[in-house]
Design a protein around this motif. Structure first.
Motif, PDB file in Angstrom:
ATOM      1  N   PRO A   1       0.824  -1.215   0.000  1.00 25.87           N
ATOM      2  CA  PRO A   1       0.000   0.000   0.000  1.00 25.87           C
ATOM      3  C   PRO A   1       0.858   1.265   0.000  1.00 25.87           C
ATOM      4  N   SER A   2       0.381   2.301  -0.684  1.00 33.17           N
ATOM      5  CA  SER A   2       1.155   3.535  -0.810  1.00 33.17           C
ATOM      6  C   SER A   2       1.343   4.262   0.512  1.00 33.17           C
ATOM      7  N   ASP A   3       0.464   4.026   1.488  1.00 31.17           N
ATOM      8  CA  ASP A   3       0.630   4.693   2.784  1.00 31.17           C
ATOM      9  C   ASP A   3       1.516   3.908   3.741  1.00 31.17           C
ATOM     10  N   TRP A   4       2.133   2.837   3.249  1.00 38.46           N
ATOM     11  CA  TRP A   4       3.090   2.089   4.060  1.00 38.46           C
ATOM     12  C   TRP A   4       4.451   2.766   3.948  1.00 38.46           C
ATOM     13  N   ILE A   5       4.658   3.760   4.800  1.00 33.29           N
ATOM     14  CA  ILE A   5       5.902   4.518   4.870  1.00 33.29           C
ATOM     15  C   ILE A   5       6.271   4.650   6.349  1.00 33.29           C
ATOM     16  N   PRO A   6       7.555   4.845   6.669  1.00 38.95           N
ATOM     17  CA  PRO A   6       7.970   4.888   8.078  1.00 38.95           C
ATOM     18  C   PRO A   6       7.159   5.857   8.945  1.00 38.95           C
ATOM     19  N   GLU A   7       6.760   6.988   8.389  1.00 43.63           N
ATOM     20  CA  GLU A   7       6.005   7.971   9.174  1.00 43.63           C
ATOM     21  C   GLU A   7       4.640   7.442   9.614  1.00 43.63           C
ATOM     22  N   ASN A   8       4.110   6.465   8.895  1.00 43.82           N
ATOM     23  CA  ASN A   8       2.792   5.911   9.204  1.00 43.82           C
ATOM     24  C   ASN A   8       2.869   4.584   9.952  1.00 43.82           C
ATOM     25  N   CYS A   9       4.070   4.155  10.297  1.00 45.12           N
ATOM     26  CA  CYS A   9       4.254   2.853  10.935  1.00 45.12           C
ATOM     27  C   CYS A   9       4.142   2.985  12.451  1.00 45.12           C
ATOM     28  N   ALA A  10       3.292   2.174  13.054  1.00 40.34           N
ATOM     29  CA  ALA A  10       3.111   2.204  14.509  1.00 40.34           C
ATOM     30  C   ALA A  10       4.405   1.854  15.241  1.00 40.34           C
ATOM     31  N   HIS A  11       5.259   1.037  14.644  1.00 39.59           N
ATOM     32  CA  HIS A  11       6.532   0.687  15.284  1.00 39.59           C
ATOM     33  C   HIS A  11       7.443   1.907  15.396  1.00 39.59           C
ATOM     34  N   SER A  12       7.311   2.871  14.492  1.00 41.04           N
ATOM     35  CA  SER A  12       8.127   4.084  14.548  1.00 41.04           C
ATOM     36  C   SER A  12       7.826   4.914  15.788  1.00 41.04           C
TER      37      SER A  12
ATOM     38  N   ARG B   1       2.825  -6.055  22.422  1.00 47.44           N
ATOM     39  CA  ARG B   1       4.189  -5.600  22.158  1.00 47.44           C
ATOM     40  C   ARG B   1       4.831  -6.374  21.005  1.00 47.44           C
ATOM     41  N   TRP B   2       5.743  -5.691  20.345  1.00 44.99           N
ATOM     42  CA  TRP B   2       6.449  -6.200  19.168  1.00 44.99           C
ATOM     43  C   TRP B   2       7.127  -7.531  19.424  1.00 44.99           C
ATOM     44  N   TYR B   3       7.616  -7.755  20.640  1.00 43.50           N
ATOM     45  CA  TYR B   3       8.474  -8.913  20.888  1.00 43.50           C
ATOM     46  C   TYR B   3       7.732 -10.242  20.907  1.00 43.50           C
ATOM     47  N   TYR B   4       6.397 -10.215  20.893  1.00 45.19           N
ATOM     48  CA  TYR B   4       5.641 -11.467  20.757  1.00 45.19           C
ATOM     49  C   TYR B   4       5.583 -11.934  19.302  1.00 45.19           C
ATOM     50  N   ASN B   5       5.921 -11.037  18.409  1.00 41.80           N
ATOM     51  CA  ASN B   5       5.914 -11.334  16.975  1.00 41.80           C
ATOM     52  C   ASN B   5       7.029 -10.493  16.358  1.00 41.80           C
ATOM     53  N   ALA B   6       8.268 -10.776  16.768  1.00 37.03           N
ATOM     54  CA  ALA B   6       9.413  -9.950  16.402  1.00 37.03           C
ATOM     55  C   ALA B   6       9.795 -10.201  14.951  1.00 37.03           C
ATOM     56  N   LEU B   7       9.207  -9.419  14.059  1.00 38.15           N
ATOM     57  CA  LEU B   7       9.572  -9.517  12.644  1.00 38.15           C
ATOM     58  C   LEU B   7      11.078  -9.340  12.529  1.00 38.15           C
ATOM     59  N   LYS B   8      11.742 -10.207  11.817  1.00 42.34           N
ATOM     60  CA  LYS B   8      13.198 -10.133  11.790  1.00 42.34           C
ATOM     61  C   LYS B   8      13.697  -8.813  11.207  1.00 42.34           C
ATOM     62  N   THR B   9      12.897  -8.159  10.393  1.00 38.24           N
ATOM     63  CA  THR B   9      13.297  -6.873   9.816  1.00 38.24           C
ATOM     64  C   THR B   9      13.293  -5.744  10.839  1.00 38.24           C
ATOM     65  N   LEU B  10      12.530  -5.916  11.937  1.00 41.51           N
ATOM     66  CA  LEU B  10      12.463  -4.846  12.944  1.00 41.51           C
ATOM     67  C   LEU B  10      13.826  -4.551  13.547  1.00 41.51           C
ATOM     68  N   ARG B  11      14.689  -5.548  13.593  1.00 37.39           N
ATOM     69  CA  ARG B  11      15.996  -5.374  14.246  1.00 37.39           C
ATOM     70  C   ARG B  11      16.800  -4.249  13.602  1.00 37.39           C
ATOM     71  N   HIS B  12      16.703  -4.094  12.278  1.00 33.15           N
ATOM     72  CA  HIS B  12      17.449  -3.006  11.635  1.00 33.15           C
ATOM     73  C   HIS B  12      16.555  -1.845  11.202  1.00 33.15           C
TER      74      HIS B  12
ATOM     75  N   HIS C   1      13.783  -0.817  12.943  1.00 34.60           N
ATOM     76  CA  HIS C   1      13.378  -0.115  14.171  1.00 34.60           C
ATOM     77  C   HIS C   1      14.329  -0.460  15.324  1.00 34.60           C
ATOM     78  N   PRO C   2      15.590  -0.046  15.222  1.00 34.61           N
ATOM     79  CA  PRO C   2      16.572  -0.428  16.258  1.00 34.61           C
ATOM     80  C   PRO C   2      16.247   0.128  17.646  1.00 34.61           C
ATOM     81  N   ASN C   3      15.541   1.257  17.748  1.00 39.20           N
ATOM     82  CA  ASN C   3      15.178   1.798  19.068  1.00 39.20           C
ATOM     83  C   ASN C   3      14.181   0.893  19.780  1.00 39.20           C
ATOM     84  N   GLU C   4      13.328   0.255  19.006  1.00 38.90           N
ATOM     85  CA  GLU C   4      12.315  -0.615  19.573  1.00 38.90           C
ATOM     86  C   GLU C   4      12.897  -1.984  19.938  1.00 38.90           C
ATOM     87  N   TRP C   5      13.854  -2.460  19.180  1.00 38.74           N
ATOM     88  CA  TRP C   5      14.365  -3.820  19.295  1.00 38.74           C
ATOM     89  C   TRP C   5      15.324  -3.992  20.459  1.00 38.74           C
ATOM     90  N   SER C   6      15.251  -5.146  21.103  1.00 36.57           N
ATOM     91  CA  SER C   6      16.246  -5.591  22.075  1.00 36.57           C
ATOM     92  C   SER C   6      16.315  -7.107  21.977  1.00 36.57           C
TER      93      SER C   6
END
Length: 199
Positions: A31-42, A115-126, A128-133
């Motif tokens: 979708p065209s609105d799938w951009i970092p500014e619209n991502c809840a993980h951001s 929370r993200w860590y119950y379904n930690a998409l492997k792409t989140l690590r790079h 969304h590094p602030n969110e990832w641990s």
């Protein structure tokens, strides 16, 4: 992840993590609105922060869940409602990601972000590094492009983009094998039939 079984969840609601709407690979069919500014993980600054809840003023992707981990109260009646919706809604043909778009639409306003860590998409690590641990991860969701069970991780690859996370999979695989070879050899043979251990 036992705590997911203990969470209070009304019978007509589900719980899941948000989609990552960043589209880091810039796939044209997303979708065209799938951009970092619209991502809840951001919006998540620290790994243990709660996820944002969708509101009327939130970007559309805040209302979309990722179906990698979904908490439900099993119900034949609710399943029938979902099947009826699937067979009658005119939205179905517009879905880019059929299963999670279906759940997001059907449970609109009735899904609880977890929370993200119950379904930690492997792409989140790079992405969304602030969110990832690494220490907080409960379940890695090995999304595209390559699955770890398709080939064993080479030691030099561990420092590459997904090498560490794929290495985690093989570490658990080897631990499981050490146990099952003696306790359930027939079951272990079945597991081995689904994994490419030669590459």
């Amino acid at each position: 992840m036992d705590d997911l079984f203990e969470m209070e969840l009304p019978k007509d609601e589900i719980a899941a993590s948000h989609v990552c709407a960043c589209n880091p690979r810039r796939l044209p069919h997303y979708p065209s609105d799938w951009i970092p500014e619209n991502c809840a993980h951001s919006a998540v600054i620290n790994p243990t922060d709660p996820p944002p809840h969708p509101s009327e003023s939130s970007p559309r992707p805040y209302g979309q869940l990722n179906s990698g981990t979904v908490v439900v109260n099993p119900s034949r009646d609710k399943a029938k409602e979902v099947y009826d919706y699937l067979n009658t809604s005119d939205k179905i043909a517009t879905f880019t990601f059929p299963d999670q778009d279906l759940l997001s639409a059907f449970f609109q306003g009735k899904w609880r972000p977890i929370r993200w860590y119950y379904n930690a998409l492997k792409t989140l690590r790079h992405v969304h590094p602030n969110e990832w641990s690494d220490e907080e991860v409960r379940c890695v969701h090995y999304i595209f492009p390559e699955k770890p069970w398709q080939r064993r991780v080479d030691p030099q690859e561990v420092q590459q983009l997904y090498g560490l996370l794929h290495g985690w999979w093989w570490q658990h695989f080897d631990e499981l094998g050490n146990e099952m070879r003696t306790t359930d050899p027939e079951g272990w043979d079945l597991v081995l039939s689904t994994v490419d251990t030669m590459n």
